[in-house]
Scaffold this motif. Structure first.
Motif, PDB file in Angstrom:
ATOM      1  N   SER A 185       0.747  -1.365   0.119  1.00 16.84           N
ATOM      2  CA  SER A 185      -0.005  -0.155   0.145  1.00 16.84           C
ATOM      3  C   SER A 185       0.941   1.337   0.139  1.00 16.84           C
ATOM      4  CB  SER A 185      -1.017   0.135   1.302  1.00 16.84           C
ATOM      5  OG  SER A 185      -1.877  -1.013   1.415  1.00 16.84           O
ATOM      6  N   LEU A 186       1.901   1.286   0.563  1.00 18.11           N
ATOM      7  CA  LEU A 186       2.773   2.472   0.483  1.00 18.11           C
ATOM      8  C   LEU A 186       3.292   2.830  -0.746  1.00 18.11           C
ATOM      9  CD1 LEU A 186       4.611   4.529   2.187  1.00 18.11           C
ATOM     10  CD2 LEU A 186       6.537   2.665   2.053  1.00 18.11           C
ATOM     11  N   ASP A 187       3.629   1.855  -1.728  1.00 20.98           N
ATOM     12  CA  ASP A 187       3.822   2.188  -3.173  1.00 20.98           C
ATOM     13  C   ASP A 187       2.719   2.195  -3.990  1.00 20.98           C
ATOM     14  OD1 ASP A 187       6.460   2.643  -2.357  1.00 20.98           O
ATOM     15  OD2 ASP A 187       7.011   0.651  -2.485  1.00 20.98           O
ATOM     16  N   ASN A 188       1.596   1.342  -3.518  1.00 20.93           N
ATOM     17  CA  ASN A 188       0.599   0.886  -4.625  1.00 20.93           C
ATOM     18  C   ASN A 188       0.949   0.458  -5.791  1.00 20.93           C
ATOM     19  OD1 ASN A 188      -1.470   2.279  -2.828  1.00 20.93           O
ATOM     20  ND2 ASN A 188      -1.669   4.129  -4.144  1.00 20.93           N
ATOM     21  N   THR A 227       8.368  12.191   5.544  1.00 22.49           N
ATOM     22  CA  THR A 227       7.453  11.697   4.595  1.00 22.49           C
ATOM     23  C   THR A 227       5.885  11.433   5.206  1.00 22.49           C
ATOM     24  OG1 THR A 227       8.154   9.462   5.294  1.00 22.49           O
ATOM     25  CG2 THR A 227       9.420  10.818   3.350  1.00 22.49           C
ATOM     26  N   GLU A 263       2.515   9.737   3.142  1.00 23.82           N
ATOM     27  CA  GLU A 263       2.994   8.944   1.976  1.00 23.82           C
ATOM     28  C   GLU A 263       2.085   8.043   2.025  1.00 23.82           C
ATOM     29  OE1 GLU A 263       6.911   8.491   1.119  1.00 23.82           O
ATOM     30  OE2 GLU A 263       7.386  10.490   0.490  1.00 23.82           O
ATOM     31  N   HIS A 272      -1.180   8.281   1.235  1.00 21.55           N
ATOM     32  CA  HIS A 272      -1.318   9.332  -0.043  1.00 21.55           C
ATOM     33  C   HIS A 272      -2.120  10.526   0.113  1.00 21.55           C
ATOM     34  CE1 HIS A 272       0.567   5.733  -1.922  1.00 21.55           C
ATOM     35  NE2 HIS A 272      -0.428   5.091  -1.162  1.00 21.55           N
ATOM     36  N   GLU A 273      -1.850  11.256   1.146  1.00 20.98           N
ATOM     37  CA  GLU A 273      -2.415  12.515   1.491  1.00 20.98           C
ATOM     38  C   GLU A 273      -1.363  13.893   1.578  1.00 20.98           C
ATOM     39  OE1 GLU A 273      -5.437  12.770   2.385  1.00 20.98           O
ATOM     40  OE2 GLU A 273      -6.232  10.668   2.842  1.00 20.98           O
ATOM     41  N   ASP A 274      -1.971  14.861   0.997  1.00 24.89           N
ATOM     42  CA  ASP A 274      -1.097  16.097   1.175  1.00 24.89           C
ATOM     43  C   ASP A 274      -1.121  16.824   2.265  1.00 24.89           C
ATOM     44  OD1 ASP A 274       0.030  18.382  -0.822  1.00 24.89           O
ATOM     45  OD2 ASP A 274      -1.863  19.431   0.161  1.00 24.89           O
ATOM     46  N   GLU A 312      -5.711   2.560   7.167  1.00 24.26           N
ATOM     47  CA  GLU A 312      -4.205   3.309   6.390  1.00 24.26           C
ATOM     48  C   GLU A 312      -3.853   4.632   6.922  1.00 24.26           C
ATOM     49  OE1 GLU A 312      -2.680   3.035   1.853  1.00 24.26           O
ATOM     50  OE2 GLU A 312      -4.879   3.592   2.085  1.00 24.26           O
ATOM     51  N   GLU A 329      -0.628   5.385   9.172  1.00 24.33           N
ATOM     52  CA  GLU A 329       0.552   6.651   8.828  1.00 24.33           C
ATOM     53  C   GLU A 329       1.109   7.152  10.276  1.00 24.33           C
ATOM     54  OE1 GLU A 329       2.396   8.602   6.452  1.00 24.33           O
ATOM     55  OE2 GLU A 329       0.350   8.296   5.317  1.00 24.33           O
TER      56      GLU A 329
END
Length: 471
Positions: free
Chosen positions: A8-11, A151, A154, A157-159, A235, A240
């Motif tokens: 899930s980190l890199d999808n 990071t 990451e 996958h959030e800004d 996740e 995170e």
């Protein structure tokens, strides 16, 4: 093909290579024990138990840790509502968890640590983060500086700027005033009056939710672990935050492969099952109405990242498929009575090919849907072979043992009690004599009598046999 897992980190799919050859360190987030687990909770438990079983099938020595969150706001409120203590409430539902997951044939974890058993380690972990400048204390609370972790965001996958805007809208003014940054999160919470608490350098309080998993994963496994699993809803922010805390403290990679399972949905609109929505079904109640092996088969045969739609139709299909496997296994065992010594080389080659197909499917990120298709194919081969006039004992044993082994990866136990009840055999013999005498009334009476006891007769070219109906 080597085992591929979706990180899930890199999808993306990655070849699974454990940190230590032949061994796997695996941590899966467990339940918050303020109520019975529902089918949505069970989905995660079953999914990762199936993954664990397959890793062990491949020959890995798996150390499997799954925690109990036995203190948090939900437990405190539930205990207050029931007029009991948090430890008493937690003990009750931990026992219920074991009963329910045992019914679903979930293997015991190597360790099931509780948050409250690790308070000294949690306090020390938080103090280390303060000393390293990653955390700060305010009025008895301790917060993690999320933005300091380079990071952060990451995994989910959030800004980070979007997170800041959202956090500002969803926390109270009092909490916002305490925090240096809206996205900072609690490591330690100051106790309110009459709440369960522990002494700490920052005053009486209790751990935040996220910190406990960082502490227990690193304590019972290592600073870096192979697999961390849980529901997709964990996740972000839970996993995170675990990642940020752990890597800040150890200065090492926390998890090599992050795996997340999909939801269980209900209704025509496929709404996520959850306690907050009130649309849940507890395992505790369901196993009183449905064979737990049926529930297990339904849960275990949908690829872990996909959602499962929970419905009666799904249960009915799982029940039919379970019966197919059980019947095939019983057919093979029954034919041992008149089997010839030796083996059928050609058929055993087919069995090996089916097993290879099974492994190829499961090596594709635990594709259980294709994997179980191979198990059904093996059952079909067994049924066809069982109908042959002449069968060989070694081949029957090969097929039945492989069928039991592969079904076992899904948590399905086929090797039940042997049906050698002398009383039943005597009734069968009496029935056969009644049929020979054309006494069909007595023949039917015996069949009905056995049926009432849960025993089904099957007339085959090789004679009459019986099987017990699954309860």
């Amino acid at each position: 093909m080597k085992l591929q897992v979706y990180n899930s980190l890199d999808n993306q799919l990655e070849t699974f290579t454990p940190l230590e050859p032949g061994k796997v360190k695996m941590y899966v987030c467990g339940p918050t024990v303020y109520n019975y687990i529902h089918i949505g909770n069970a989905r995660s438990v079953v999914a990762f138990d199936t993954i664990r079983r397959y890793l062990e099938y491949l020959g890995y020595d798996v150390t499997y840790v799954s925690n109990f969150t036995d203190v948090d706001d939900k437990l405190i409120m539930a205990a207050q509502a029931e007029g009991t203590t948090v430890p008493e409430l937690a003990d009750r539902y931990i026992q219920a968890y074991y009963e329910d997951t045992n019914a679903l044939n979930v293997k015991p974890a190597t360790v099931n640590p509780r948050a409250t058993e690790n308070i000294p380690e949690i306090i020390a972990f938080v103090q280390d983060l303060i000393d390293e400048g990653y955390a700060y204390a305010v009025d008895g609370d301790v917060y993690y500086r999320a933005r300091k972790f380079p990071t952060y965001g990451e995994l989910g996958h959030e800004d980070i700027d979007t997170l800041e805007s959202g956090a500002s809208e969803h926390i109270s003014a009092a909490e916002l005033a305490k925090k240096e940054d809206p996205i900072d999160f609690a490591l330690w919470k100051a106790a309110k009056p009459d709440e369960i608490s522990w002494d700490s350098p920052w005053g009486a309080g209790r751990p935040g939710w996220h910190i406990e998993c960082s502490v227990m994963a690193t304590k019972y496994l290592s600073d870096t672990i192979d697999i961390h699993g849980g529901g997709i809803d964990l996740e972000f922010p839970h996993h995170e935050n675990e990642r940020a805390q752990s890597e800040a403290k150890t200065d090492q990679l926390f998890v090599k492969y992050w795996l997340h399972n999909g939801f269980v949905t209900v209704g025509d609109d496929n709404e996520k099952m959850s306690k907050s929505k009130g649309n849940f079904v507890t395992v505790h109640e369901l196993i009183k109405q449905v064979d737990p092996q049926v529930i297990r088969l339904l849960m275990a045969t949908t690829q872990y990242r996909r959602p499962i739609r929970f419905s009666q139709a799904g249960l009915d299909e799982a029940q039919a498929n379970l019966k197919k496997l059980q019947t095939a296994y019983q057919n093979l065992k029954y034919r041992l009575k008149d089997a010839e010594p030796g083996s059928d080389f050609k058929l055993e080659q087919e069995v090996r090919q089916v097993q290879a197909d099974f492994q190829d499917a499961m090596n594709d990120d635990f594709n259980v849907q294709n994997g179980i298709a191979s198990v059904y194919e093996l059952a079909k081969l067994g049924n066809i072979y069982s109908e042959r006039p002449v069968v060989f004992a070694e081949t029957l044993q090969t097929i039945s043992s492989r069928l039991a082994q592969l079904a076992g990866i899904f948590g399905i136990e086929l090797a039940t009690e042997e049906l050698n009840d002398e009383q039943v055999e005597q009734l069968i013999a009496e029935r056969e004599q009644a049929r020979a005498d054309k006494d069909f009334v007595r023949s039917d009476e015996i069949r009905d009598e056995l049926k009432e006891q849960g025993i089904v007769l099957e007339d085959t070219p090789q004679g009459t046999r019986f099987r017990r109906e699954q309860q």
